[in-house]
Write a protein that holds these residues in place. Structure first.
Motif, short mmCIF file in Angstrom:
data_model
loop_
_atom_site.label_atom_id
_atom_site.label_comp_id
_atom_site.label_asym_id
_atom_site.label_seq_id
_atom_site.Cartn_x
_atom_site.Cartn_y
_atom_site.Cartn_z
N ALA A 94 -20.62 -55.53 28.83
CA ALA A 94 -21.70 -56.41 29.27
C ALA A 94 -21.63 -56.65 30.77
O ALA A 94 -22.66 -56.69 31.46
N ALA A 95 -20.42 -56.81 31.29
CA ALA A 95 -20.23 -57.03 32.73
C ALA A 95 -20.75 -55.83 33.52
O ALA A 95 -21.40 -56.01 34.57
N LEU A 96 -20.47 -54.63 33.03
CA LEU A 96 -20.95 -53.43 33.71
C LEU A 96 -22.48 -53.36 33.68
O LEU A 96 -23.11 -52.95 34.66
N CYS A 97 -23.07 -53.79 32.57
CA CYS A 97 -24.53 -53.84 32.47
C CYS A 97 -25.12 -54.79 33.52
O CYS A 97 -26.10 -54.46 34.19
N ILE A 98 -24.51 -55.96 33.65
CA ILE A 98 -24.98 -56.93 34.65
C ILE A 98 -24.88 -56.32 36.04
O ILE A 98 -25.79 -56.44 36.87
#
Length: 508
Positions: A94-98
């Motif tokens: 999710a962090a990489l998506c953000i």
């Protein structure tokens, strides 16, 4: 980039937060996180899930604009998988998506309202861990190395302000997590910059000057030893590697940095980083394919610099000393030859069977030198062996220590720090049976033990010079850089080392 914490009362709806974008999570099975439910007054988010516009699988995203009843201009939905399985890995995705979405988003700020407190595997520290992980992913995604390009990469034009929500009870710890994450990202950027610089720029002298700059900026102690001083110390093993550059080559530098943040009488933790700024293999010349990547053979040194940058910014209350033996390994008329016998600072003699096994030759003298600090523990970090890449690939660094209570404790500290930071290591054996492979007919030992168990015999070689203190060795040959289209330094193992030192400081 600016990262901050916004204290938000649970009873106040996040739908009223004024921002360019707010990020919330959704789950597989068309379920909304509590934060997404708070924004779904008009049913638009539910409708998006039902229509299949976003699956809820980890890594899936959907950007909505002007959601009815929501003050934020945009709502970014991020898939978190199964509701009952919000693991650290899911949050990392999710962090990489953000990071990727925010880089192309026409907004100045973004509020991150993911259900961090529901992470299953990190207990009471899950919120802070998730904040650190997200900041690290954002900084990693924005890192560009174009220092030596005449035409620079396009300037970052995405989100510049990242705001994490926290309850009043979480705010203090969350703010500390931001400080730690930014300092770590700054340290990793320095490590990557040093690694990515070519060998004609990042020389031993360049590393020495970098140490001086760090010392000036953060009030560290620094000392640089030159060839004459190394000769006086009888560092014959280290200098045997530097001999190839005697006539017109780069002079060796022995760099000592001191961060004395603990009590004056506290024994320091010592980090020793292999600093081969270019490794041609010496007389045992490497093949040409991929030799350019041997600029990364100072990855251990770079990680020491990055770790010092981080702990200095954090003003860590711990005594830490960094030692970097820096030199090139080049072929020339003055270079050490296979079959030569050299005398190390310890007095032990070494038959050099292969000049491409040079990392252990510079490290052994450094490991002898650090005895004078009466250290609490010593960790050496080195891109030491291709054999470690064969054993562990590019996921785990190799961890080697002796087997007794003190060394088992140190190993567990490092393994725990690696797991908590996502910068993992795997413990490998050191046993007397492997030492047999280092026997020499003509000297106290040979510098290689044959192809079998190459990373283990390299560690066994180093172990002979560490009898007077508690020691561990990290072989980062598989984790310090990436090859191929993604070629570049990774910044590892700065997260592991930093977490290890923070744990030590907290224990005190």
């Amino acid at each position: 980039m600016d990262f901050s914490i916004k204290t938000h009362e649970a009873k106040t709806s996040i739908a009223t937060i004024k921002t360019g974008c707010i990020t919330v999570g959704v789950f597989e099975g068309k379920k909304l996180s509590p934060q997404a439910q708070a924004l779904d007054k008009s049913g638009e988010i539910t409708a998006a899930l039902k229509s299949g516009d976003i699956s809820g699988k980890p890594g899936s995203t959907l950007l909505l604009r002007k959601v009815t009843g929501v003050t934020a201009e945009r709502v970014l939905l991020i898939g978190l998988g199964q509701e009952a399985e919000i693991t650290g890995k899911v949050i990392s995705v999710a962090a990489l998506c953000i990071a990727k979405v925010s880089a192309a988003l026409g907004s100045n700020d973004i509020v991150i309202a993911l259900p961090f407190s529901h992470i299953k595997e990190h207990g009471q520290h899950s919120n802070e861990w998730a904040i650190r992980t997200t900041i690290q992913a954002i900084r990693e995604n924005s890192y560009v190395f174009d220092t030596l390009k005449s035409k620079k990469e396009a300037a970052y034009n995405g989100v510049n302000k990242f705001i994490f929500l926290a309850t009043p009870a979480q705010t203090a710890a969350a703010k500390e997590a931001v400080v730690h994450a930014v300092a770590l990202a700054n340290g990793m950027d320095l490590t990557k910059d040093l690694g990515n610089l070519p060998g004609n720029v990042c020389t031993p002298t360049y590393l020495a000057n970098t140490a001086k700059k760090l010392a000036k900026e953060f009030k560290l102690g620094v000392e640089i030893l030159d060839r004459k001083q190394l000769e006086a110390l009888k560092m014959g093993s280290f200098l045997s590697v530097a001999n190839g550059g005697v006539n017109g080559g780069e002079p060796p530098k022995f760099i000592i940095m001191k961060h004395m943040g603990g009590k004056a009488k506290d024994a320091p933790v010592v980090l020793v980083g292999k600093g081969i700024t270019f490794d041609s293999g010496g007389i045992s010349l490497k093949g040409g394919a991929g030799m350019d990547e041997m600029k990364y053979d100072m990855g251990g040194a770079a990680s020491v610099f990055g770790t010092f940058r981080t702990i200095a910014e954090l003003k860590l209350k711990l005594n830490v000393i960094g030692v970097v033996p820096a030199t090139e390994n080049m072929p020339s008329g003055t270079a050490t030859k296979p079959g030569d016998i050299i005398t190390s600072m310890s007095g032990l003699t070494i038959e050099v069977l292969n000049t491409d096994a040079e990392g252990r030759l510079v490290l052994c003298d450094a490991l002898t030198y650090v005895e004078r600090f009466k250290p609490a523990a010593v960790v050496d970090i080195a891109t030491l062996t291709g054999a470690c890449v064969t054993s562990l690939g590019h996921h785990n660094s190799g961890l080697f220590t002796r087997h007794d209570s003190a060394h088992d404790h140190l190993a567990n500290e490092l393994l725990s720090a690696g797991k908590a930071s996502g910068d993992t290591a795997w413990r490998m054996p050191i046993e007397d049976s492997y030492q047999e492979q280092l026997k020499s007919n003509f000297a106290d030992m040979a510098n290689i033990g044959g192809p079998a168990g190459g990373s283990i015999t390299a560690a066994c070689f180093l172990e002979r010079y560490t009898k007077k203190y508690t020691w561990a060795h990290l072989d980062i040959a598989g984790t310090a850089w990436k090859s191929g289209a993604a070629k570049g330094a990774t910044g590892r193992p700065v997260p592991l080392l930093t977490n290890f030192l923070i744990q030590r400081a907290n224990a005190k």
